[in-house]
Design a protein around this motif. Structure first.
Motif, short mmCIF file in Angstrom:
data_model
loop_
_atom_site.label_atom_id
_atom_site.label_comp_id
_atom_site.label_asym_id
_atom_site.label_seq_id
_atom_site.Cartn_x
_atom_site.Cartn_y
_atom_site.Cartn_z
N GLN A 23 0.80 -1.23 0.00
CA GLN A 23 0.00 0.00 0.00
C GLN A 23 0.84 1.28 0.00
O GLN A 23 0.27 2.38 -0.01
CB GLN A 23 -0.95 -0.02 1.19
CG GLN A 23 -0.25 -0.11 2.54
CD GLN A 23 -1.20 -0.54 3.66
OE1 GLN A 23 -2.16 -1.27 3.44
NE2 GLN A 23 -0.93 -0.07 4.86
N PRO A 26 3.57 6.04 2.55
CA PRO A 26 2.74 7.10 3.18
C PRO A 26 1.43 6.57 3.75
O PRO A 26 0.95 7.07 4.76
CB PRO A 26 2.48 8.07 2.01
CG PRO A 26 3.56 7.81 1.01
CD PRO A 26 3.84 6.35 1.13
N ALA A 27 0.85 5.55 3.10
CA ALA A 27 -0.46 5.05 3.54
C ALA A 27 -0.36 4.02 4.67
O ALA A 27 -1.38 3.57 5.19
CB ALA A 27 -1.20 4.43 2.34
N PHE A 103 11.28 -3.41 -5.15
CA PHE A 103 10.14 -2.56 -5.45
C PHE A 103 10.06 -1.38 -4.46
O PHE A 103 9.98 -0.22 -4.86
CB PHE A 103 8.86 -3.40 -5.39
CG PHE A 103 7.62 -2.67 -5.79
CD1 PHE A 103 7.32 -2.43 -7.13
CD2 PHE A 103 6.72 -2.20 -4.84
CE1 PHE A 103 6.17 -1.75 -7.50
CE2 PHE A 103 5.57 -1.51 -5.20
CZ PHE A 103 5.29 -1.29 -6.53
N ASN A 106 13.05 1.06 -4.65
CA ASN A 106 12.99 1.96 -5.79
C ASN A 106 11.91 3.02 -5.61
O ASN A 106 12.09 4.19 -5.89
CB ASN A 106 12.69 1.13 -7.05
CG ASN A 106 13.00 1.91 -8.31
OD1 ASN A 106 14.06 2.50 -8.43
ND2 ASN A 106 12.06 1.90 -9.24
N ARG A 107 10.77 2.59 -5.10
CA ARG A 107 9.62 3.46 -5.03
C ARG A 107 9.69 4.48 -3.90
O ARG A 107 9.18 5.59 -4.02
CB ARG A 107 8.35 2.61 -4.85
CG ARG A 107 7.10 3.44 -4.71
CD ARG A 107 5.87 2.59 -4.68
NE ARG A 107 5.73 1.85 -3.44
CZ ARG A 107 4.67 1.11 -3.14
NH1 ARG A 107 3.70 0.97 -4.02
NH2 ARG A 107 4.60 0.47 -2.01
N ARG A 110 11.88 8.52 -2.24
CA ARG A 110 11.35 9.86 -1.97
C ARG A 110 10.65 9.96 -0.62
O ARG A 110 10.36 11.06 -0.16
CB ARG A 110 10.41 10.30 -3.08
CG ARG A 110 9.14 9.48 -3.21
CD ARG A 110 8.49 9.78 -4.54
NE ARG A 110 9.41 9.42 -5.61
CZ ARG A 110 9.38 9.92 -6.84
NH1 ARG A 110 8.50 10.81 -7.16
NH2 ARG A 110 10.24 9.52 -7.75
N ASP A 158 19.67 -1.20 -14.56
CA ASP A 158 18.22 -1.19 -14.77
C ASP A 158 17.69 -2.56 -15.18
O ASP A 158 16.53 -2.87 -14.95
CB ASP A 158 17.85 -0.15 -15.85
CG ASP A 158 18.05 1.26 -15.33
OD1 ASP A 158 18.11 1.44 -14.10
OD2 ASP A 158 18.16 2.18 -16.16
N GLY A 162 14.33 -4.40 -13.67
CA GLY A 162 13.29 -4.97 -14.53
C GLY A 162 12.92 -6.38 -14.10
O GLY A 162 11.74 -6.71 -13.96
N VAL A 163 13.93 -7.20 -13.87
CA VAL A 163 13.68 -8.59 -13.46
C VAL A 163 12.81 -8.63 -12.20
O VAL A 163 11.89 -9.44 -12.10
CB VAL A 163 15.02 -9.33 -13.22
CG1 VAL A 163 14.80 -10.67 -12.53
CG2 VAL A 163 15.73 -9.54 -14.55
N THR A 165 10.51 -6.74 -11.36
CA THR A 165 9.10 -6.44 -11.60
C THR A 165 8.34 -7.60 -12.22
O THR A 165 7.14 -7.69 -12.04
CB THR A 165 8.92 -5.19 -12.50
OG1 THR A 165 9.46 -5.45 -13.78
CG2 THR A 165 9.58 -3.97 -11.90
N TRP A 166 9.03 -8.47 -12.99
CA TRP A 166 8.25 -9.51 -13.68
C TRP A 166 8.63 -10.94 -13.31
O TRP A 166 7.86 -11.87 -13.61
CB TRP A 166 8.31 -9.33 -15.20
CG TRP A 166 9.68 -9.40 -15.80
CD1 TRP A 166 10.47 -8.35 -16.19
CD2 TRP A 166 10.45 -10.58 -16.09
NE1 TRP A 166 11.66 -8.79 -16.68
CE2 TRP A 166 11.69 -10.16 -16.64
CE3 TRP A 166 10.22 -11.95 -15.94
CZ2 TRP A 166 12.68 -11.05 -17.03
CZ3 TRP A 166 11.22 -12.85 -16.32
CH2 TRP A 166 12.43 -12.39 -16.86
N PHE B 103 6.48 6.38 -13.88
CA PHE B 103 6.62 6.02 -12.48
C PHE B 103 5.28 5.54 -11.91
O PHE B 103 5.18 4.47 -11.32
CB PHE B 103 7.14 7.24 -11.69
CG PHE B 103 7.43 6.96 -10.24
CD1 PHE B 103 8.60 6.31 -9.88
CD2 PHE B 103 6.55 7.36 -9.25
CE1 PHE B 103 8.87 6.06 -8.54
CE2 PHE B 103 6.82 7.11 -7.91
CZ PHE B 103 7.98 6.46 -7.55
N ASP B 158 12.48 -2.92 -20.31
CA ASP B 158 12.94 -2.45 -19.00
C ASP B 158 13.96 -1.32 -19.14
O ASP B 158 14.09 -0.50 -18.22
CB ASP B 158 13.56 -3.60 -18.21
CG ASP B 158 12.50 -4.59 -17.77
OD1 ASP B 158 11.32 -4.23 -17.76
OD2 ASP B 158 12.86 -5.74 -17.46
#
Lengths: 193, 193
Positions: A23, A26-27, A103, A106-107, A110, A158, A162-163, A165-166, B103, B158
């Protein structure tokens, strides 16, 4: 301290990672993290200082693991092509195995506040520079050809993201098969002989 | 309807994108989105049905733009190498220019509910298959060599996602220089002659 008590910080970090992935940072609230490990109310703060501290620890854990794996990968050989191959294998293998970490790592850059944000960005830059140096070694040895070692190192790194993510454990290719294909991609990408 | 009124849905989508990028979809509220475009309270719902609808529209907009650019890129030539080069250039250029979309598009797939989620995943799969077909064409023509066209297409795609995470307009390389380097990376990656 019982073994259960000493295992708590790790369990809390895993719970935080799970919720940050599902989620977003922040949430997510500290009480949700507590609920996931069965700790109610303020006693969670006996184990961790804050949600921000948890995120910083997760980010540091990712960089520790990547740097350790990298160090082990490149220490066995002086050949530039083989060093880059092994470094990419370690990088891709980490991302295939630690998809939640990749994940969130990377996300949520910030979502880090100072001094955590600068510290993690500095560690990421240092990790990227190791790849850049490996590529530069290959260029100097006349076995790689790239326009920019920096851009090439970004592209190589990168591929790992990528790997993450899938990749699925029950997919068409095993972890090793993906790791080997991606190491070949990286060597091709830098124009390896 | 005044031109201001007709421009509102686009402005609302931009505001939503901005907030989804900054703080994530789950943590963003409709009233924050409204506040960013100066619409207070329930009148926002004259323009958009829900936060979910906004996310779905953003996702669809991304796929529309990628597929249009792809179609234009490959329509001018039948040469497999040139087709892949142009398709990668279009893909990387979109990601360099639309970093917020890339993003959010990547991060918030899991925030989509049905039927939006399946629809967007189907469009992404179709887009990936176009790249897979381009790579297969090159393999069939004897100009590319890959172990798996699917894994190669993932790796090529990717590369675009990566650019979206680090590209800056005031960076060392211009958009074109990055686009060209990445197109070369992609051709090398598939073993182009």
């Amino acid at each position: 301290m019982t073994s259960t008590a000493s295992a708590r910080p790790a369990a809390i970090r895993r719970a935080a990672l799970e919720l940050f992935m599902r989620q977003g940072y922040p949430a997510t609230t500290m009480s949700e993290i507590g609920a996931l490990v069965g700790i109610r109310g303020p006693s969670l703060y006996k184990h961790v200082a804050s949600k921000q501290e948890l995120l910083a620890e997760i980010m540091d854990g990712i960089m520790d693991a990547l740097q350790d794996a990298h160090q082990r990968a490149v220490s066995g050989t002086a050949d530039p092509t083989e060093r880059l191959r092994r470094a990419v294998e370690a990088h891709v293998r980490y991302h295939a195995r630690h998809r939640a970490e990749a994940f969130v790592g990377n996300r949520e850059i910030r979502s880090l506040t100072e001094p955590h944000r600068s510290a993690v960005l500095a560690r990421r830059a240092e990790y990227e520079q190791r790849f850049r140096a490996l590529i530069a070694d290959g260029v100097a040895a006349g076995v790689f050809r790239v326009t920019s070692t920096r851009v090439a190192s970004y592209a190589v790194l990168d591929l790992g993201m990528g790997v993450a993510t899938w990749f699925r454990d029950d997919g068409e290719f095993s972890e090793n098969e993906i790791v080997w294909q991606y190491a070949d991609f990286a060597l091709r990408l830098v124009g390896a002989e």
